[in-house]
Motif scaffolding. Structure first.
Motif, PDB file in Angstrom:
ATOM      1  N   ARG A 150       0.854  -1.182   0.000  1.00 58.26           N
ATOM      2  CA  ARG A 150       0.000   0.000   0.000  1.00 58.26           C
ATOM      3  C   ARG A 150       0.897   1.242   0.000  1.00 58.26           C
ATOM      4  N   ALA A 151       0.587   2.221  -0.859  1.00 60.00           N
ATOM      5  CA  ALA A 151       1.398   3.428  -0.955  1.00 60.00           C
ATOM      6  C   ALA A 151       0.503   4.641  -1.160  1.00 60.00           C
ATOM      7  N   GLU A 152       1.056   5.811  -0.817  1.00 66.69           N
ATOM      8  CA  GLU A 152       0.342   7.050  -1.122  1.00 66.69           C
ATOM      9  C   GLU A 152       0.340   7.318  -2.617  1.00 66.69           C
ATOM     10  N   TYR A 153       1.492   7.058  -3.257  1.00 69.12           N
ATOM     11  CA  TYR A 153       1.628   7.294  -4.696  1.00 69.12           C
ATOM     12  C   TYR A 153       2.479   6.188  -5.308  1.00 69.12           C
ATOM     13  N   VAL A 154       2.242   5.933  -6.593  1.00 71.96           N
ATOM     14  CA  VAL A 154       3.029   4.969  -7.369  1.00 71.96           C
ATOM     15  C   VAL A 154       3.493   5.651  -8.648  1.00 71.96           C
ATOM     16  N   VAL A 155       4.756   5.390  -9.023  1.00 68.64           N
ATOM     17  CA  VAL A 155       5.293   5.925 -10.271  1.00 68.64           C
ATOM     18  C   VAL A 155       5.785   4.760 -11.120  1.00 68.64           C
ATOM     19  N   GLY A 156       5.305   4.671 -12.351  1.00 73.51           N
ATOM     20  CA  GLY A 156       5.748   3.645 -13.284  1.00 73.51           C
ATOM     21  C   GLY A 156       6.887   4.163 -14.139  1.00 73.51           C
ATOM     22  N   THR A 157       8.062   3.614 -13.928  1.00 77.03           N
ATOM     23  CA  THR A 157       9.223   3.903 -14.779  1.00 77.03           C
ATOM     24  C   THR A 157       9.705   2.590 -15.376  1.00 77.03           C
ATOM     25  N   ASP A 158       8.739   1.755 -15.737  1.00 78.03           N
ATOM     26  CA  ASP A 158       9.021   0.373 -16.106  1.00 78.03           C
ATOM     27  C   ASP A 158       8.998   0.128 -17.609  1.00 78.03           C
ATOM     28  N   GLY A 159       9.355   1.141 -18.382  1.00 78.28           N
ATOM     29  CA  GLY A 159       9.662   0.929 -19.787  1.00 78.28           C
ATOM     30  C   GLY A 159       8.477   0.904 -20.721  1.00 78.28           C
ATOM     31  N   MET A 160       8.796   0.626 -21.981  1.00 79.44           N
ATOM     32  CA  MET A 160       7.809   0.678 -23.060  1.00 79.44           C
ATOM     33  C   MET A 160       6.635  -0.270 -22.814  1.00 79.44           C
ATOM     34  N   ARG A 161       6.909  -1.427 -22.239  1.00 79.84           N
ATOM     35  CA  ARG A 161       5.844  -2.406 -21.965  1.00 79.84           C
ATOM     36  C   ARG A 161       5.386  -2.289 -20.513  1.00 79.84           C
ATOM     37  N   SER A 162       5.168  -1.093 -20.073  1.00 82.60           N
ATOM     38  CA  SER A 162       4.891  -0.783 -18.675  1.00 82.60           C
ATOM     39  C   SER A 162       3.683  -1.538 -18.112  1.00 82.60           C
ATOM     40  N   ALA A 163       3.923  -2.302 -17.045  1.00 87.32           N
ATOM     41  CA  ALA A 163       2.822  -2.969 -16.349  1.00 87.32           C
ATOM     42  C   ALA A 163       1.970  -1.949 -15.595  1.00 87.32           C
ATOM     43  N   VAL A 164       2.596  -0.863 -15.138  1.00 93.64           N
ATOM     44  CA  VAL A 164       1.843   0.179 -14.434  1.00 93.64           C
ATOM     45  C   VAL A 164       0.873   0.864 -15.393  1.00 93.64           C
ATOM     46  N   ARG A 165       1.371   1.214 -16.569  1.00 94.14           N
ATOM     47  CA  ARG A 165       0.501   1.883 -17.560  1.00 94.14           C
ATOM     48  C   ARG A 165      -0.663   0.983 -17.941  1.00 94.14           C
ATOM     49  N   GLU A 166      -0.384  -0.281 -18.118  1.00 95.45           N
ATOM     50  CA  GLU A 166      -1.447  -1.224 -18.477  1.00 95.45           C
ATOM     51  C   GLU A 166      -2.454  -1.356 -17.335  1.00 95.45           C
ATOM     52  N   ALA A 167      -1.969  -1.359 -16.094  1.00 97.99           N
ATOM     53  CA  ALA A 167      -2.853  -1.554 -14.951  1.00 97.99           C
ATOM     54  C   ALA A 167      -3.822  -0.388 -14.762  1.00 97.99           C
ATOM     55  N   ILE A 168      -3.399   0.829 -15.146  1.00 99.13           N
ATOM     56  CA  ILE A 168      -4.301   1.980 -14.991  1.00 99.13           C
ATOM     57  C   ILE A 168      -5.099   2.248 -16.267  1.00 99.13           C
ATOM     58  N   GLY A 169      -4.946   1.351 -17.255  1.00 99.97           N
ATOM     59  CA  GLY A 169      -5.790   1.400 -18.442  1.00 99.97           C
ATOM     60  C   GLY A 169      -5.465   2.501 -19.427  1.00 99.97           C
ATOM     61  N   LEU A 170      -4.230   2.985 -19.429  1.00 96.63           N
ATOM     62  CA  LEU A 170      -3.862   4.030 -20.383  1.00 96.63           C
ATOM     63  C   LEU A 170      -3.412   3.405 -21.698  1.00 96.63           C
ATOM     64  N   PRO A 171      -3.899   3.904 -22.822  1.00 95.75           N
ATOM     65  CA  PRO A 171      -3.400   3.433 -24.114  1.00 95.75           C
ATOM     66  C   PRO A 171      -1.999   3.985 -24.369  1.00 95.75           C
ATOM     67  N   PHE A 172      -1.346   3.449 -25.383  1.00 97.02           N
ATOM     68  CA  PHE A 172       0.002   3.916 -25.753  1.00 97.02           C
ATOM     69  C   PHE A 172       0.026   4.096 -27.266  1.00 97.02           C
ATOM     70  N   PRO A 173      -0.713   5.099 -27.749  1.00 98.66           N
ATOM     71  CA  PRO A 173      -0.869   5.238 -29.200  1.00 98.66           C
ATOM     72  C   PRO A 173       0.426   5.625 -29.895  1.00 98.66           C
ATOM     73  N   GLY A 174       0.545   5.187 -31.137  1.00104.20           N
ATOM     74  CA  GLY A 174       1.719   5.478 -31.943  1.00104.20           C
ATOM     75  C   GLY A 174       1.936   4.364 -32.945  1.00104.20           C
ATOM     76  N   HIS A 175       3.146   4.263 -33.454  1.00108.12           N
ATOM     77  CA  HIS A 175       3.430   3.259 -34.476  1.00108.12           C
ATOM     78  C   HIS A 175       4.922   2.988 -34.547  1.00108.12           C
ATOM     79  N   SER A 176       5.257   1.903 -35.218  1.00104.56           N
ATOM     80  CA  SER A 176       6.658   1.579 -35.477  1.00104.56           C
ATOM     81  C   SER A 176       7.162   2.428 -36.638  1.00104.56           C
ATOM     82  N   VAL A 177       8.285   3.079 -36.425  1.00109.02           N
ATOM     83  CA  VAL A 177       8.869   3.936 -37.464  1.00109.02           C
ATOM     84  C   VAL A 177       9.766   3.123 -38.382  1.00109.02           C
ATOM     85  N   ILE A 178      10.650   2.360 -37.792  1.00111.19           N
ATOM     86  CA  ILE A 178      11.523   1.493 -38.580  1.00111.19           C
ATOM     87  C   ILE A 178      11.580   0.130 -37.901  1.00111.19           C
ATOM     88  N   ARG A 179      11.631  -0.917 -38.730  1.00104.63           N
ATOM     89  CA  ARG A 179      11.708  -2.280 -38.214  1.00104.63           C
ATOM     90  C   ARG A 179      13.072  -2.860 -38.549  1.00104.63           C
TER      91      ARG A 179
END
Length: 478
Positions: A150-179
């Motif tokens: 349990r925390a007062e605040y949480v910060v996700g600095t867990d990279g492009m495939r962020s589990a924190v971002r996914e857990a709070i339901g935020l999309p990550f719009p964009g596209h691949s520029v070069i493969r």
């Protein structure tokens, strides 16, 4: 059974390490979760620290050590003709520093450990819920045990495939520029003439930079060979692409690591949802062009850390945290544009894009203000934050390492303090000594300036009496 924490940071990359170290230095209990085992990897993609990031690291007492470990570069050449001179930057760090990311991580980790950060490696975030009073985090350890924190605040600095971002339901719009960008760490039989070697010819692009341990990192791409990331990679392919782009492969041999990846441009629409924040690659990812990814993430953390500390310790209202989105999201968007623009111009192929690149190169080489603005964006020193209506013209601007009677500004900023700079003697910090340093200009400058812990102007006045200064200090420092 839940354990109460002030702040939980998820992800022990550069952004997470700087943020956690700042919070612990300010006296905020912080726990840093990282799903990887405890190991500083040398397989990092970032190789450059820009001027603004070096200033932020200087405010933490780390820049001098990193300068000794890296190699400075005071000019860059892009597209074969565009010369970017850094020696005239209005910064103590009028260069970029070529240094692998793992050296930066080592310095930040040591600082975080010394400040008292609680590290929990091999710990994966599996769920997150929040309410008006805090955030509950579900974790799984390397041994398979589960636990709730349990925390007062949480910060996700867990990279492009962020589990924190996914857990709070935020999309990550964009596209691949070069493969199918290829990476390789190799030894070279011939040393390149320049510290950083980069060029694009036709369908091929290549970048070569030293690790400092006898190996060089090669990043290369061949537009004509677009294959999935899972396709096997051998050294002959790396050599071939490098020869196409640079004219030679420098006698590459003894590759210790090779991989493929794809380069994305993505940005979360919000960097905050309630009591949960995103920073670094969890919030934005860019092409490697311009070397701005790690730098932008570190500056995200420098912006957020002092605000979180002030709110958690009761020195500022929670509304202060809204400014993180207002200040850093536009910067992330600008970096997406600039890094994307560089890579698209570098890989220009059609006649009209080649003509555009030639025209832009000529324009920037000959028009000083435009060139300075472009360099300010790449190095980070050109950004300013929004200011309230009617505020002094300096509010929101970056303050360079100005001379004070007692020394340098960025030494005075250490410890996460505000710095009040006055033209005349002005009392002391009083009961705010842990959060405020009171200094005088070494010059005859008459402006009174209150500098935020991240080196930007919180408040300024061309003339101010004691009551006005005290009101500004109370409003910003608490």
């Amino acid at each position: 059974m839940q354990t109460q924490h002030s702040v939980i940071v998820v992800g022990a990359g550069p952004a997470g390490l700087l943020l956690a170290g700042d919070l612990a230095t300010a006296g905020v209990p912080v726990t840093l979760l990282e799903k990887r085992p405890h190991k500083i990897s040398n397989l990092s993609r970032a190789f450059v620290l820009h001027a603004r990031t070096l200033e932020q690291l200087d405010a933490r007492g780390l820049a001098d050590g990193l300068e000794k470990a890296g190699r400075p570069l005071d000019s860059l050449r892009l597209f074969g003709r565009l010369s970017i001179e850094l020696g005239t930057l209005p910064s103590r760090y009028n260069h970029l520093l070529v240094i692998p990311q793992y050296e930066v991580e080592k310095a930040l980790e040591q600082r975080a450990v010394e400040a008292g950060v609680e590290f929990r490696h091999e710990t994966e975030l599996t769920g997150l819920t929040q309410d008006a009073g805090g955030v509950t985090v579900q974790i799984r350890t390397g041994g398979g045990e589960t636990e709730s924190l349990r925390a007062e605040y949480v910060v996700g600095t867990d990279g492009m495939r962020s589990a924190v971002r996914e857990a709070i339901g935020l999309p990550f719009p964009g596209h691949s520029v070069i493969r199918s960008v290829v990476l390789a760490d190799v030894r070279l039989a011939e040393q390149p003439e320049n510290l950083l070697t980069v060029n694009a010819v036709g369908d091929a692009f290549a970048f070569v930079a030293p690790f400092g341990d006898g190996y060089h990192r090669v990043i290369a791409w061949n537009r004509a060979h677009d294959v999935p990331d899972s396709e096997p990679l051998d050294l002959d392919e790396v050599k071939e692409v490098t020869r196409l782009a640079l004219g030679r492969d420098f006698g590459m041999h003894d590759a210790r690591w090779m991989s493929r990846f794809h380069s994305d441009e993505r940005q979360a629409p919000a960097y905050r949802v309630g009591r949960v924040f995103l920073a670094g690659d969890a919030a934005h990812v860019h092409t490697p062009a311009g070397g701005q990814g790690m730098n932008t993430g570190l500056q995200d953390s420098a912006n957020l850390s002092w605000k979180l500390a002030a709110v958690v310790q009761g020195h500022a209202a929670p509304a202060l945290l809204d400014s993180y989105q207002a200040e850093r999201h536009p910067v992330g968007k600008a970096v997406l544009r600039s890094s994307g623009g560089i890579v698209r111009l570098a890989m220009a192929k059609r006649p009209w894009t080649l003509a555009l690149r030639a025209a832009l190169t000529t324009f920037l080489n000959t028009v000083g203000p435009a060139r300075r603005k472009a360099v300010g964006g790449i190095t980070g020193i050109g950004y300013r934050y929004p200011a309230p209506r009617g505020a002094h013209r300096l509010t929101g601007t970056r303050v360079p390492d100005v001379a004070l009677e007692s020394g340098r500004l960025y030494e005075a900023l250490r410890g996460g303090r505000f710095v009040l700079i006055t033209p005349e003697p002005y009392g002391t910090a009083g009961g705010r000594k842990d959060r405020l340093a009171v200094e005088r200009w070494a010059s005859d400058r008459r402006t009174t300036v209150l500098v935020r812990p991240d080196g930007y102007v919180a408040w300024a006045a061309d003339s101010a009496d004691g009551a006005a200064i005290e009101a500004a200090v109370a409003a910003h420092v608490g």
